[in-house]
Write a protein that holds these residues in place. Structure first.
Motif, short mmCIF file in Angstrom:
data_model
loop_
_atom_site.label_atom_id
_atom_site.label_comp_id
_atom_site.label_asym_id
_atom_site.label_seq_id
_atom_site.Cartn_x
_atom_site.Cartn_y
_atom_site.Cartn_z
N PHE A 65 0.99 -1.45 0.01
CA PHE A 65 -0.09 -0.07 -0.10
C PHE A 65 0.72 1.27 -0.03
N SER A 66 1.90 1.10 0.16
CA SER A 66 3.07 2.43 0.55
C SER A 66 3.82 2.51 -0.95
N ILE A 67 3.38 1.54 -2.01
CA ILE A 67 4.13 1.43 -3.48
C ILE A 67 2.98 1.85 -4.35
N PRO A 68 2.94 3.02 -4.61
CA PRO A 68 1.90 3.20 -5.73
C PRO A 68 2.58 3.03 -7.14
N LYS A 69 1.29 3.29 -8.15
CA LYS A 69 1.78 3.21 -9.48
C LYS A 69 1.70 4.67 -9.97
N ILE A 70 2.82 4.95 -10.90
CA ILE A 70 3.03 6.41 -11.18
C ILE A 70 2.56 6.04 -12.80
N LYS A 71 1.58 7.10 -13.24
CA LYS A 71 1.13 7.36 -14.37
C LYS A 71 1.43 8.92 -14.90
N CYS A 72 1.97 8.67 -16.15
CA CYS A 72 2.35 10.17 -16.68
C CYS A 72 2.08 9.87 -18.13
N ASN A 73 1.10 10.30 -18.98
CA ASN A 73 1.08 10.46 -20.23
C ASN A 73 0.87 9.17 -20.90
N ILE A 84 3.52 3.88 -17.48
CA ILE A 84 3.24 3.50 -16.19
C ILE A 84 4.99 3.13 -15.69
N SER A 85 4.88 3.44 -14.31
CA SER A 85 6.02 3.06 -13.63
C SER A 85 5.65 2.74 -12.09
N THR A 86 6.61 2.88 -10.98
CA THR A 86 6.45 2.68 -9.79
C THR A 86 7.06 3.62 -8.91
N VAL A 136 13.34 9.48 -12.73
CA VAL A 136 13.31 10.63 -13.54
C VAL A 136 12.59 10.35 -14.82
N HIS A 137 12.97 9.10 -15.64
CA HIS A 137 12.55 8.86 -16.85
C HIS A 137 11.03 8.42 -16.75
N SER A 138 10.56 7.94 -15.31
CA SER A 138 9.23 7.75 -15.18
C SER A 138 8.25 8.88 -15.59
N ILE A 139 8.98 10.27 -15.26
CA ILE A 139 7.95 11.43 -15.60
C ILE A 139 8.56 12.37 -16.27
N ARG A 180 8.51 -11.61 -18.26
CA ARG A 180 9.37 -11.24 -19.50
C ARG A 180 9.79 -9.79 -19.72
N ASP A 181 8.62 -9.01 -19.48
CA ASP A 181 8.71 -7.65 -19.48
C ASP A 181 8.71 -6.68 -18.11
N TYR A 182 9.76 -6.17 -17.72
CA TYR A 182 9.86 -5.63 -16.45
C TYR A 182 9.68 -3.79 -16.66
N SER A 183 9.27 -3.56 -17.86
CA SER A 183 9.02 -1.99 -18.04
C SER A 183 7.70 -1.78 -17.11
N GLY A 184 7.71 -0.67 -16.38
CA GLY A 184 6.72 -0.48 -15.24
C GLY A 184 7.12 -0.65 -13.84
N CYS A 185 8.38 -1.30 -13.65
CA CYS A 185 8.93 -1.49 -12.41
C CYS A 185 9.82 -0.40 -12.07
N SER A 186 10.05 0.37 -13.18
CA SER A 186 11.01 1.54 -12.82
C SER A 186 10.52 2.37 -11.70
N GLY A 187 11.31 2.59 -10.89
CA GLY A 187 11.00 3.74 -9.81
C GLY A 187 10.70 2.48 -8.23
N GLY A 188 10.53 1.30 -8.54
CA GLY A 188 10.08 0.51 -7.39
C GLY A 188 11.16 0.23 -6.59
N PRO A 189 11.06 0.21 -5.29
CA PRO A 189 11.93 -0.09 -4.24
C PRO A 189 12.53 -1.35 -4.41
N LEU A 190 13.87 -1.38 -4.06
CA LEU A 190 14.67 -2.58 -3.95
C LEU A 190 14.63 -2.88 -2.23
N ILE A 191 13.89 -4.02 -1.81
CA ILE A 191 13.72 -4.09 -0.45
C ILE A 191 14.62 -5.11 0.08
#
Length: 169
Positions: A10-18, A21-23, A36-39, A148-159
């Motif tokens: 719940f602390s890890i939102p989806k980021i949507k810009c134009n 999709i990223s994280t 940066v590239h997410s936005i 196969r495709d990890y695009s969308g994970c950019s910005g996600g935390p490595l925990i």
């Protein structure tokens, strides 16, 4: 399964810009870290709003609008990879993620939470192994999941052990 037990979902939102999709991840009630590239679409034209979409425990979504926090009037440098967003309204009753600097002497198990295309709606926990370091203190990571495709994970935390030790680029 493990995804339901993952307490930081719940602390890890989806980021949507134009349409991109990223994280991101919450570091205070009104600040989220992402890449940066997410936005980039917003930085090129701030008419492209940055939606920060949180999941709630009852399965609903809460959307906030994010504004990049820029420290001077100059443009973002080419070397800048992560950025903080200020939310237009704070998020309450959600745990913030703590970031620490960590040194890895041996292979360790960790995880990344993100919104790859195949699980774009709810996000997913991705198991990884931290193998060591590449140049510039970047981690050398081996992904254990078959996505196969990890695009969308950019910005996600490595925990690692409940702390953020890196950001997926």
């Amino acid at each position: 399964g493990i995804i339901l037990k993952f307490k930081y979902k719940f602390s890890i939102p989806k980021i949507k810009c134009n349409g991109e999709i990223s994280t991101g991840f919450l570091i205070s009630k009104d600040k989220v870290i992402t890449t940066v590239h997410s936005i980039q679409e917003h930085l090129n034209d701030n008419a492209n709003i940055i939606e920060v979409i949180f999941q709630t425990q009852d399965g609903n979504k809460i959307t906030r609008i994010g504004t990049p926090i820029l420290f001077e009037e100059s443009n973002i440098g080419k070397l800048d990879t992560i950025i903080a967003l200020k939310l237009d309204e704070s998020i309450d009753n959600v745990a913030c993620l703590e970031c620490i600097k960590s040194t890895f002497e041996m292979v360790e198990s960790a995880s990344i939470y993100g919104y790859p295309a195949v699980r774009e709606n709810d996000g997913t926990l991705i198991e990884v192994k931290i193998l060591g370091y590449l140049a510039d203190e970047d981690f050398d990571i081996k992904v254990e999941d078959p996505i196969r495709d990890y695009s969308g994970c950019s910005g996600g935390p490595l925990i690692y052990k409940n702390y953020v030790v890196g950001v997926a680029l």
